[in-house]
Design a protein around this motif. Sequence first.
Motif, PDB file in Angstrom:
ATOM      1  N   PRO A 152      -6.322 -16.683   5.420  1.00  0.00           N
ATOM      2  CA  PRO A 152      -7.513 -15.845   5.258  1.00  0.00           C
ATOM      3  C   PRO A 152      -7.609 -15.261   3.853  1.00  0.00           C
ATOM      4  N   VAL A 153      -8.827 -14.881   3.485  1.00  0.00           N
ATOM      5  CA  VAL A 153      -9.045 -14.304   2.151  1.00  0.00           C
ATOM      6  C   VAL A 153      -8.313 -12.974   2.020  1.00  0.00           C
ATOM      7  N   ASN A 154      -8.469 -12.134   3.016  1.00  0.00           N
ATOM      8  CA  ASN A 154      -7.809 -10.824   3.005  1.00  0.00           C
ATOM      9  C   ASN A 154      -6.609 -10.852   3.947  1.00  0.00           C
ATOM     10  N   VAL A 155      -5.443 -11.098   3.371  1.00  0.00           N
ATOM     11  CA  VAL A 155      -4.222 -11.193   4.168  1.00  0.00           C
ATOM     12  C   VAL A 155      -3.601  -9.804   4.318  1.00  0.00           C
ATOM     13  N   PRO A 156      -3.279  -9.396   5.542  1.00  0.00           N
ATOM     14  CA  PRO A 156      -2.622  -8.104   5.729  1.00  0.00           C
ATOM     15  C   PRO A 156      -1.287  -8.072   4.984  1.00  0.00           C
ATOM     16  N   PRO A 157      -0.853  -6.916   4.530  1.00  0.00           N
ATOM     17  CA  PRO A 157       0.443  -6.815   3.851  1.00  0.00           C
ATOM     18  C   PRO A 157       1.578  -7.320   4.739  1.00  0.00           C
ATOM     19  N   PHE A 158       2.618  -7.817   4.098  1.00  0.00           N
ATOM     20  CA  PHE A 158       3.781  -8.341   4.809  1.00  0.00           C
ATOM     21  C   PHE A 158       4.334  -7.310   5.786  1.00  0.00           C
ATOM     22  N   VAL A 159       4.375  -6.063   5.346  1.00  0.00           N
ATOM     23  CA  VAL A 159       4.901  -4.993   6.202  1.00  0.00           C
ATOM     24  C   VAL A 159       4.095  -4.888   7.492  1.00  0.00           C
ATOM     25  N   LYS A 160       2.783  -4.925   7.375  1.00  0.00           N
ATOM     26  CA  LYS A 160       1.920  -4.787   8.550  1.00  0.00           C
ATOM     27  C   LYS A 160       2.118  -5.940   9.528  1.00  0.00           C
ATOM     28  N   LYS A 161       2.262  -7.144   8.986  1.00  0.00           N
ATOM     29  CA  LYS A 161       2.449  -8.309   9.861  1.00  0.00           C
ATOM     30  C   LYS A 161       3.778  -8.221  10.608  1.00  0.00           C
ATOM     31  N   ILE A 163       5.413  -5.512  11.323  1.00  0.00           N
ATOM     32  CA  ILE A 163       5.312  -4.432  12.315  1.00  0.00           C
ATOM     33  C   ILE A 163       4.688  -4.963  13.597  1.00  0.00           C
ATOM     34  N   ARG A 164       3.629  -5.753  13.448  1.00  0.00           N
ATOM     35  CA  ARG A 164       2.929  -6.299  14.613  1.00  0.00           C
ATOM     36  C   ARG A 164       3.809  -7.305  15.365  1.00  0.00           C
ATOM     37  N   ILE A 165       4.545  -8.126  14.631  1.00  0.00           N
ATOM     38  CA  ILE A 165       5.370  -9.155  15.269  1.00  0.00           C
ATOM     39  C   ILE A 165       6.607  -8.556  15.926  1.00  0.00           C
ATOM     40  N   THR A 166       7.260  -7.629  15.224  1.00  0.00           N
ATOM     41  CA  THR A 166       8.543  -7.097  15.709  1.00  0.00           C
ATOM     42  C   THR A 166       8.406  -5.864  16.585  1.00  0.00           C
ATOM     43  N   GLY A 167       7.307  -5.120  16.409  1.00  0.00           N
ATOM     44  CA  GLY A 167       7.159  -3.878  17.150  1.00  0.00           C
ATOM     45  C   GLY A 167       7.990  -2.742  16.579  1.00  0.00           C
ATOM     46  N   MET A 168       8.537  -2.930  15.382  1.00  0.00           N
ATOM     47  CA  MET A 168       9.360  -1.905  14.752  1.00  0.00           C
ATOM     48  C   MET A 168       8.508  -1.007  13.853  1.00  0.00           C
ATOM     49  N   SER A 169       9.096   0.095  13.412  1.00  0.00           N
ATOM     50  CA  SER A 169       8.373   1.069  12.599  1.00  0.00           C
ATOM     51  C   SER A 169       8.182   0.560  11.174  1.00  0.00           C
ATOM     52  N   GLU A 170       7.221   1.155  10.480  1.00  0.00           N
ATOM     53  CA  GLU A 170       6.980   0.781   9.084  1.00  0.00           C
ATOM     54  C   GLU A 170       8.205   1.062   8.224  1.00  0.00           C
ATOM     55  N   GLN A 171       8.878   2.155   8.503  1.00  0.00           N
ATOM     56  CA  GLN A 171      10.073   2.508   7.736  1.00  0.00           C
ATOM     57  C   GLN A 171      11.170   1.462   7.926  1.00  0.00           C
ATOM     58  N   TRP A 172      11.366   1.028   9.171  1.00  0.00           N
ATOM     59  CA  TRP A 172      12.403   0.022   9.458  1.00  0.00           C
ATOM     60  C   TRP A 172      12.091  -1.283   8.733  1.00  0.00           C
ATOM     61  N   VAL A 173      10.839  -1.723   8.815  1.00  0.00           N
ATOM     62  CA  VAL A 173      10.442  -2.996   8.208  1.00  0.00           C
ATOM     63  C   VAL A 173      10.532  -2.930   6.687  1.00  0.00           C
ATOM     64  N   ALA A 174       9.960  -1.880   6.093  1.00  0.00           N
ATOM     65  CA  ALA A 174       9.919  -1.766   4.629  1.00  0.00           C
ATOM     66  C   ALA A 174      11.319  -1.754   4.026  1.00  0.00           C
ATOM     67  N   ALA A 175      12.272  -1.181   4.728  1.00  0.00           N
ATOM     68  CA  ALA A 175      13.637  -1.085   4.204  1.00  0.00           C
ATOM     69  C   ALA A 175      14.354  -2.428   4.188  1.00  0.00           C
ATOM     70  N   ARG A 176      13.816  -3.412   4.897  1.00  0.00           N
ATOM     71  CA  ARG A 176      14.512  -4.694   5.026  1.00  0.00           C
ATOM     72  C   ARG A 176      13.841  -5.845   4.281  1.00  0.00           C
ATOM     73  N   ILE A 177      12.684  -5.624   3.719  1.00  0.00           N
ATOM     74  CA  ILE A 177      11.999  -6.672   2.962  1.00  0.00           C
ATOM     75  C   ILE A 177      12.665  -6.848   1.595  1.00  0.00           C
ATOM     76  N   LYS A 178      12.917  -8.095   1.237  1.00  0.00           N
ATOM     77  CA  LYS A 178      13.557  -8.428  -0.038  1.00  0.00           C
ATOM     78  C   LYS A 178      12.625  -9.302  -0.873  1.00  0.00           C
ATOM     79  N   GLN A 179      12.895  -9.346  -2.159  1.00  0.00           N
ATOM     80  CA  GLN A 179      12.160 -10.227  -3.066  1.00  0.00           C
ATOM     81  C   GLN A 179      13.043 -11.422  -3.403  1.00  0.00           C
ATOM     82  N   LYS A 180      12.555 -12.629  -3.118  1.00  0.00           N
ATOM     83  CA  LYS A 180      13.279 -13.855  -3.447  1.00  0.00           C
ATOM     84  C   LYS A 180      12.378 -14.706  -4.329  1.00  0.00           C
ATOM     85  N   GLY A 181      12.670 -14.727  -5.628  1.00  0.00           N
ATOM     86  CA  GLY A 181      11.817 -15.460  -6.549  1.00  0.00           C
ATOM     87  C   GLY A 181      10.443 -14.831  -6.597  1.00  0.00           C
TER      88      GLY A 181
END
Length: 319
Positions: A152-161, A163-181
């Motif tokens: 889609p043109v407007n893709v939801p942020p990785f954190v939001k996706k 959260i929806r898939i895992t059912g976990m909190s924004e804080q939990w998800v944001a703390a685990r996202i890494k940058q690879k390349g």
Amino acid sequence: MRFSSPYSRREMYSPESNSVRFLDRVEDNAAVRVWSEKTQQEKGDSLAEGYESELWDFTRISVTQNDLRELREIWSSWNDETKQLFYCNYGDLPYLLGIKVDKYLFRALAQFWNPAYSCFTFGGIDLVPTVEEYMALLNCPSIQADRAYSRPVNVPPFVKKLIRITGMSEQWVAARIKQKGDSKCIPWGNLRDLILAHPDLKKRVDVFALSIYGLVVFPKALGYVDEAVSDLFDRLDKGTTPVPAILAETFRSLNACRRAGEGRFIGCAQLLLAWFHSHFWKAEKVSYRVFSRDYSPLRELVATSRRDDVSEEKWIAIL
């Protein structure tokens, strides 16, 4: 244009139910070849006159895979009810965990990939995986063949996706996202822990499926699930089929490796090998199989013993 045979849909009589069913059938190779040659003669060739191939004589392709032992152990620990929930939502994906990637066969196959036509050319025979064939292999009742994924043109942020898939909190998800390349990812270890401890059974199944898509189907960054995978996965519950995207990544990766003369294949090697073997199965010396709706090609492939000591050179000679 060059052509190969898809799985066709035929109306056939079923004595078990005394009714007509739609069964999958792989067409007889000779009939398909006649059709292919006739069509190509009528349509002509898609390459410009005077085209010269610039491919390397030999492609050094790597099929380095993620370590899937923990995924297999988790799947083995689940009861039948949980497994059935997975099958209903995501089809036969777990069988991919049991398919051993024969690196010698895969490297040999890569030598026969023709980027000009985006197909394999074995002597005078052209073969290419089709949407219908991959749909049959994945055997997922919830996806619809006519609903292909498009970003889609407007893709939801990785954190939001996540959260929806895992059912976990924004804080939990944001703390685990890494940058690879140039991509954002989430480590497999974090998803593994979630699968083992999440109180919601459906979420455990969803995260397990996301992990297979990220580690097996689209293994871009080893040990991580890429953000792009979550884009596609987030659309699966709407009946969107992932197959065109899987094929596109397969073709793109094969093309890139062949043109560069080397590289790592980052498509789904397990599915491609399953497709390859499906074209060489024989039942009572007949070069096609008739499938019922309960038949699982991937399940049979996993259960079929195969030699893994055939050298790359031998495979090239065979093909």
